[in-house]
Design a protein around this motif. Structure first.
Motif, PDB file in Angstrom:
ATOM      1  N   UNK A   1      61.148  62.007  83.335  1.00  0.00           N
ATOM      2  CA  UNK A   1      61.469  61.569  81.990  1.00  0.00           C
ATOM      3  C   UNK A   1      61.057  63.020  81.176  1.00  0.00           C
ATOM      4  N   UNK A   2      60.166  63.779  81.462  1.00  0.00           N
ATOM      5  CA  UNK A   2      60.082  65.171  80.552  1.00  0.00           C
ATOM      6  C   UNK A   2      61.409  65.767  80.356  1.00  0.00           C
ATOM      7  N   UNK A   3      62.043  65.920  81.926  1.00  0.00           N
ATOM      8  CA  UNK A   3      63.479  66.755  81.802  1.00  0.00           C
ATOM      9  C   UNK A   3      64.428  65.932  80.788  1.00  0.00           C
ATOM     10  N   UNK A   4      64.429  64.774  81.052  1.00  0.00           N
ATOM     11  CA  UNK A   4      65.631  64.178  80.366  1.00  0.00           C
ATOM     12  C   UNK A   4      65.299  64.175  78.801  1.00  0.00           C
ATOM     13  N   UNK A   5      64.128  64.263  78.317  1.00  0.00           N
ATOM     14  CA  UNK A   5      63.781  64.642  76.673  1.00  0.00           C
ATOM     15  C   UNK A   5      64.022  66.054  76.462  1.00  0.00           C
ATOM     16  N   UNK A   6      63.881  66.967  77.453  1.00  0.00           N
ATOM     17  CA  UNK A   6      64.105  68.532  77.283  1.00  0.00           C
ATOM     18  C   UNK A   6      65.511  68.552  77.004  1.00  0.00           C
ATOM     19  N   UNK A   7      66.397  68.095  78.138  1.00  0.00           N
ATOM     20  CA  UNK A   7      67.800  68.414  77.986  1.00  0.00           C
ATOM     21  C   UNK A   7      68.656  67.538  77.323  1.00  0.00           C
ATOM     22  N   UNK A   8      67.974  66.205  76.858  1.00  0.00           N
ATOM     23  CA  UNK A   8      69.144  65.002  76.148  1.00  0.00           C
ATOM     24  C   UNK A   8      68.315  64.924  74.798  1.00  0.00           C
ATOM     25  N   UNK A   9      66.932  65.404  74.569  1.00  0.00           N
ATOM     26  CA  UNK A   9      66.171  64.915  73.308  1.00  0.00           C
ATOM     27  C   UNK A   9      65.903  63.438  73.297  1.00  0.00           C
ATOM     28  N   UNK A  10      65.244  63.089  72.293  1.00  0.00           N
ATOM     29  CA  UNK A  10      64.591  61.630  72.195  1.00  0.00           C
ATOM     30  C   UNK A  10      65.602  60.583  72.417  1.00  0.00           C
TER      31      UNK A  10
ATOM     32  N   UNK B   1      59.625  74.692  78.618  1.00  0.00           N
ATOM     33  CA  UNK B   1      58.476  73.854  78.988  1.00  0.00           C
ATOM     34  C   UNK B   1      58.991  72.273  79.163  1.00  0.00           C
ATOM     35  N   UNK B   2      59.091  72.425  80.347  1.00  0.00           N
ATOM     36  CA  UNK B   2      59.510  71.055  81.014  1.00  0.00           C
ATOM     37  C   UNK B   2      58.958  70.158  82.220  1.00  0.00           C
ATOM     38  N   UNK B   3      59.588  69.235  82.537  1.00  0.00           N
ATOM     39  CA  UNK B   3      58.807  68.672  83.860  1.00  0.00           C
ATOM     40  C   UNK B   3      57.569  68.041  83.721  1.00  0.00           C
ATOM     41  N   UNK B   4      56.831  68.410  84.827  1.00  0.00           N
ATOM     42  CA  UNK B   4      55.237  67.937  84.892  1.00  0.00           C
ATOM     43  C   UNK B   4      54.610  68.856  84.019  1.00  0.00           C
ATOM     44  N   UNK B   5      54.806  70.087  83.744  1.00  0.00           N
ATOM     45  CA  UNK B   5      54.102  71.027  82.779  1.00  0.00           C
ATOM     46  C   UNK B   5      54.114  70.245  81.235  1.00  0.00           C
ATOM     47  N   UNK B   6      55.336  69.869  80.928  1.00  0.00           N
ATOM     48  CA  UNK B   6      55.491  69.318  79.774  1.00  0.00           C
ATOM     49  C   UNK B   6      54.622  67.946  79.698  1.00  0.00           C
ATOM     50  N   UNK B   7      54.707  67.195  80.419  1.00  0.00           N
ATOM     51  CA  UNK B   7      53.822  65.815  80.299  1.00  0.00           C
ATOM     52  C   UNK B   7      52.415  66.304  80.450  1.00  0.00           C
ATOM     53  N   UNK B   8      52.040  67.340  81.144  1.00  0.00           N
ATOM     54  CA  UNK B   8      50.305  67.643  81.125  1.00  0.00           C
ATOM     55  C   UNK B   8      50.015  68.144  79.972  1.00  0.00           C
ATOM     56  N   UNK B   9      50.904  69.026  79.462  1.00  0.00           N
ATOM     57  CA  UNK B   9      50.757  69.588  77.975  1.00  0.00           C
ATOM     58  C   UNK B   9      50.537  68.489  76.974  1.00  0.00           C
ATOM     59  N   UNK B  10      51.416  67.479  76.932  1.00  0.00           N
ATOM     60  CA  UNK B  10      51.478  66.491  76.052  1.00  0.00           C
ATOM     61  C   UNK B  10      50.074  65.638  76.110  1.00  0.00           C
TER      62      UNK B  10
END
Length: 469
Positions: free
Chosen positions: A77-86, A326-335
């Protein structure tokens, strides 16, 4: 060659094929997944007890969710948001809504064509309806081999790799130690067979899903005033009204393609995986379509609940910065850390462990069904598969699995293509079964299917299973 096959399968055939089949069944079954959503809840609540030959509908739902709900719900999901936006999330919702119809179709067929193994237990899945319903045993053999290679072996190495990475990052535990512990826990469960897997899934899956949703709900409540704006951003970005939020590549196509891809990968509708456990259930009511409704609900929970929870947590945190890296698992952890402090990183690591571990045991259950079709489900055959699974878990925890993962993608692509062709060719039968089920409900009856109602299926289905009172 593997890269070429992946380009064909995942660049063209499956992305558009899965979407087209979802639209086809949504129309052919007259919006059944939307107009009869309450029926999904009834089919799951019908009974918590299986009979001597099968598991309960609730256990079947939990086991399929064990496989569906994996690291894709956190990192994907984090990758989808990073590459495709909300806007990518909106298209994930769309593809899940369509996929519910596909999931209903494939699991209905798996129920109808199920058999008993030499121990008297229910077995079934796409291989059985491909061989019996279409008269194509060669395609069923190819499907089964691909299923064992991808879901039974390689994907379990990938899940073990995710566990090792997450645990090492959060707690500093060596990857070898993580691999040994994960393999030991896996062995205790899978050597007990599908009945033990189902009982474990029945306890662990609701716990992990509700726990994850509860923490996401806390983040939502803490930022309740911003939620309407986030929902608005998701919808407007999906149609390109907010180009600045369009992800790295920008615009509606980035949102659409990334949302569709991640949605399809996450919910597995049409892949031919979940029907393997759907066939093992004792449906309640006693009709193939009731298990179809159960598995359609699985798609809803996976994408529309759990994936959406991850997306809302990320969007409310303000951590999504296209181009930041900042994407993937790292993005979800940061959030999550933004919402609940340092606890967030540990929580995501624990969530990944549960999500990935349950995927391992769920994937194994699918592979065991494939052994039955291939006729190698003897004690020795199952022992070899179980030892191979444990070996892949150990190896995957320590080694990079990218190359083998590409090979598994190609294997799953072929498997899914075979399944999609099969369920479309058998779509007339699915439509008749759904019509029969809903007509009986409308008359106030408890839907009950017996083989005599479709005498043309004699010789294809187990009439003893479908002649019981």
């Amino acid at each position: 060659m593997i890269d070429f096959l992946n380009t064909v399968f995942w660049g063209y055939v499956l992305i558009y094929g899965l979407l087209a089949v979802g639209i086809y069944f949504t129309i052919r079954l007259k919006l059944v997944q939307l107009l009869h959503f309450p029926e999904m809840i009834k089919a799951v609540r019908g009974s918590r007890a299986g009979d001597h030959a099968g598991i309960s509908p609730f256990q079947a739902l939990c086991t399929s969710l064990a496989s569906r709900v994996g690291t894709g719900n956190i990192a994907g999901v984090a990758v989808a948001l990073y590459l495709g936006g909300p806007g990518a999330i909106f298209w994930m919702w769309v593809v899940a809504a369509l996929g519910m119809a596909t999931a209903l179709a494939e699991s209905t067929l798996a129920q109808l064509y199920k058999v008993r193994d030499h121990n008297g237990n229910y077995r079934g899945g796409p291989a059985f309806y491909i061989a019996r319903g279409l008269g194509a045993p060669w395609a069923a053999v190819l499907f089964s081999i691909c299923l064992i290679l991808s879901f039974g072996l390689v994907f379990n190495a990938v899940q073990a790799n995710s566990i090792a990475d997450a645990v090492q990052g959060a707690f500093g535990v060596d990857k070898v130690v993580s691999g040994v512990v994960t393999a030991a826990l896996t062995g205790v469960i899978i050597f007990g067979g599908i009945s033990v897997i189902a009982r474990v899934a029945e306890v662990v899956v609701p716990f992990m899903a509700l726990g994850y949703l509860a923490v996401a709900l806390i983040a939502l409540i803490m930022n309740i005033g911003e939620v309407p704006g986030v929902i608005g951003t998701i919808v407007s970005s999906a149609f390109g009204f907010e180009q600045a939020a369009g992800g790295v590549t920008g615009g509606i196509m980035a949102a659409l393609l990334n949302g569709v891809k991640r949605g399809l990968f996450s919910n597995e509708a049409g892949m031919g995986s979940a029907p393997n456990i759907a066939a093992v259930a004792t449906p309640d009511p006693h009709h193939p379509v009731s298990q179809g409704f159960v598995q359609a609900l699985g798609v809803f929970i996976d994408t529309l609940l759990i994936c959406t929870a991850t997306a809302i947590v990320i969007l409310l945190s303000g951590q999504l910065e296209p181009g930041s890296g900042l994407t993937g698992t790292q993005l979800t952890q940061a959030a999550m850390e933004t919402h609940v402090g340092s606890f967030g990183a540990y929580f995501i690591a624990v969530a990944i462990f549960f999500f990935a571990f349950t995927s391992i045991i769920g994937n194994y259950s699918y592979a065991e069904n494939a052994l039955v079709y291939l006729g190698v489900d003897s004690t020795a055959g199952k022992t070899i598969l179980r030892v191979a699974v444990l070996g892949m878990v150990l190896w995957g925890a320590y080694e990079s699995v990218s190359t083998v993962f590409n090979a598994a993608d190609a294997s799953m692509g072929l498997m899914a293509t075979i399944n999609l062709v099969a369920i479309v060719l058998l779509s007339g039968l699915v439509a008749r079964l759904v019509k029969d089920y809903l007509a009986k409900r409308k008359r106030g009856e408890v839907p009950h299917f017996v083989a005599d109602e479709m005498p043309e299926l004699k010789g294809e289905i187990d009439t003893e299973i479908w002649s019981r009172p």
